[in-house]
Enzyme design. Structure first.
Site, short mmCIF file in Angstrom:
data_model
loop_
_atom_site.label_atom_id
_atom_site.label_comp_id
_atom_site.label_asym_id
_atom_site.label_seq_id
_atom_site.Cartn_x
_atom_site.Cartn_y
_atom_site.Cartn_z
CE LYS A 175 40.33 42.05 40.34
NZ LYS A 175 39.74 41.21 39.31
CG ASP A 209 36.71 39.90 38.56
OD1 ASP A 209 36.94 39.52 39.71
OD2 ASP A 209 37.57 39.83 37.66
CG ASP A 237 22.77 49.96 42.80
OD1 ASP A 237 22.57 49.93 44.04
OD2 ASP A 237 22.73 51.00 42.13
#
Ligand code: NAI
Length: 338
Positions: A175, A209, A237
């Site tokens: 990021k 993202d 996950d």
């Protein structure tokens, strides 16, 4: 000669899935001896210490552990023993493969590996409240720590992993557009390291993202992914979800002197003690452990047996829409070992 490994059954569904995994390891012909040790809430009950010295010493001695999940009490109580073990033994690389084990899910043939930095980032636990106008918790602050040393070590691990395992591409997710210092450093160091592997392993960087969206839209464009601690926690996950959920996701915490292998899932208190937990993730974790210590033949036997078992919808556990309990599933896997 048999290799001794430390075994920490853990709590919640830990003992159930650990017993199932040890059975399959034995039946697959793995040459192992087990040194069973306690940690977490069961160690508090037995020894008033969530991480007894003998447990750490055993791992230091054997160099390899198979670990069941450990519950982290919310709020007060001890801090995460999982994090403490990683810190104590400097297990800096968390390797999380996502591999399709049965068809008929959302995607077919997923074969990805996420390499998560395991010792830095926001999870260093440097955080505090800031009091304001009589409210002691008016604000809270957490510090994200990224070091050149840590970033270089993990990105290098990702490239070396790619080479060792015949993989073609490393994607660094970050990021850096917003967190220009911490994530910017991670990205810059990553690009420097990538240059050393030019011509051998392809490299790209992507914003975290967008990576999440691309992983869901078209996971096949990825191969090995590397990122800092919290991003890796979250995206691994997500990747488990691509291949059938938490019951399917193995992991290894790798350090210079010791490694601890555990499933991605936790202690699942909602189903603990019911005999219904899916042991696939820990069995796959056991296979990773065997690869790590050079026993790849029984490792492959376990993966093949799991593939064969899960291919039959009647031989699946409840989380996968089947009816088998942990023990029945384990017997089915043992029957498919050859
Ligand atoms: P969890 O992974 O234990 O459970 C999430 C959901 O997935 C639950 O509905 C559970 O029933 C299901 N699930 C997980 N593993 C499964 C399996 N093998 N078979 C079938 N269903 C399965 O996550 P949760 O509930 O957030 O955490 C519970 C406890 O575990 C917490 O105290 C947490 O701190 C701890 N934890 C420990 C980890 C470790 O030891 N490495 C990792 C993650 C959480």
């Amino acid at each position: 000669m048999a290799k001794t490994i430390t075994v920490i059954p853990g709590d919640g569904i830990g003992p159930e899935v650990t017993e199932a995994t040890l059975t399959v390891l034995r039946e697959a012909g793995a040459e192992l001896e087990f040194d069973e040790r306690l940690a977490g809430v069961v160690a508090v009950e037995a020894a008033m210490n969530p991480l007894p010295d003998e447990t750490l010493e055993s791992i230091r001695e054997t160099g390899v552990a198979l670990k069941g999940p450990l519950t982290t009490p919310l709020g007060s109580g001890f801090r995460s023993i999982n994090v403490a073990i990683r810190k104590e033994l400097e297990l800096y690389a968390n390797v999380r493969p996502a591999l399709t084990m049965m068809s008929g899910g959302r995607y077919e043939d997923i074969d990805l590996v996420l390499i998560r930095e395991n010792s830095e980032g926001l999870y260093v636990g440097v955080e505090h409240y800031i009091g304001l106008e009589g409210d002691p918790r008016a604000a809270a602050e957490s510090v994200m720590i990224i070091t050149r040393f840590g970033a270089e070590r993990i990105v290098r691990y990702a490239f070396d992993y790619a080479i060792r395992n015949g993989r073609k591409k490393v994607t660094l997710a970050h990021k850096a557009n917003i967190l220009k210092y911490t994530q910017g450093l991670f990205l810059d160091v990553g690009k420097e390291v990538a240059q050393e592997y030019e011509g051998r392993v392809e490299f790209e960087d992507r914003i975290i993202d967008a990576t999440a969206m691309h992983l869901v839209n078209d996971p096949y464009q990825f191969d090995v992914l590397v990122m800092e601690n919290m991003f890796g926690d979250i995206l691994s996950d997500l990747m488990a979800g691509l291949v059938g959920g938490m019951g399917m996701a193995p992991a290894g915490n790798i350090g210079k002197d010791a490694s601890v292998f555990e499933a991605v899932h936790g202690s699942a208190p909602d189903i603990a003690g019911q005999g219904v937990a899916n042991p696939t993730a820990l069995m796959l974790t056991g296979a990773m452990l065997l690869d790590h210590i050079g026993q790849s033949e029984p490792a492959e036997r376990i993966r093949t047996a799991l593939h064969r078992t899960l291919a039959d919808p009647a031989l699946r556990t409840g989380d996968l829409g089947g009816k088998l309990g942990t023990k029945e599933f384990t017997s089915a896997v043992v029957r498919k070992l050859s």
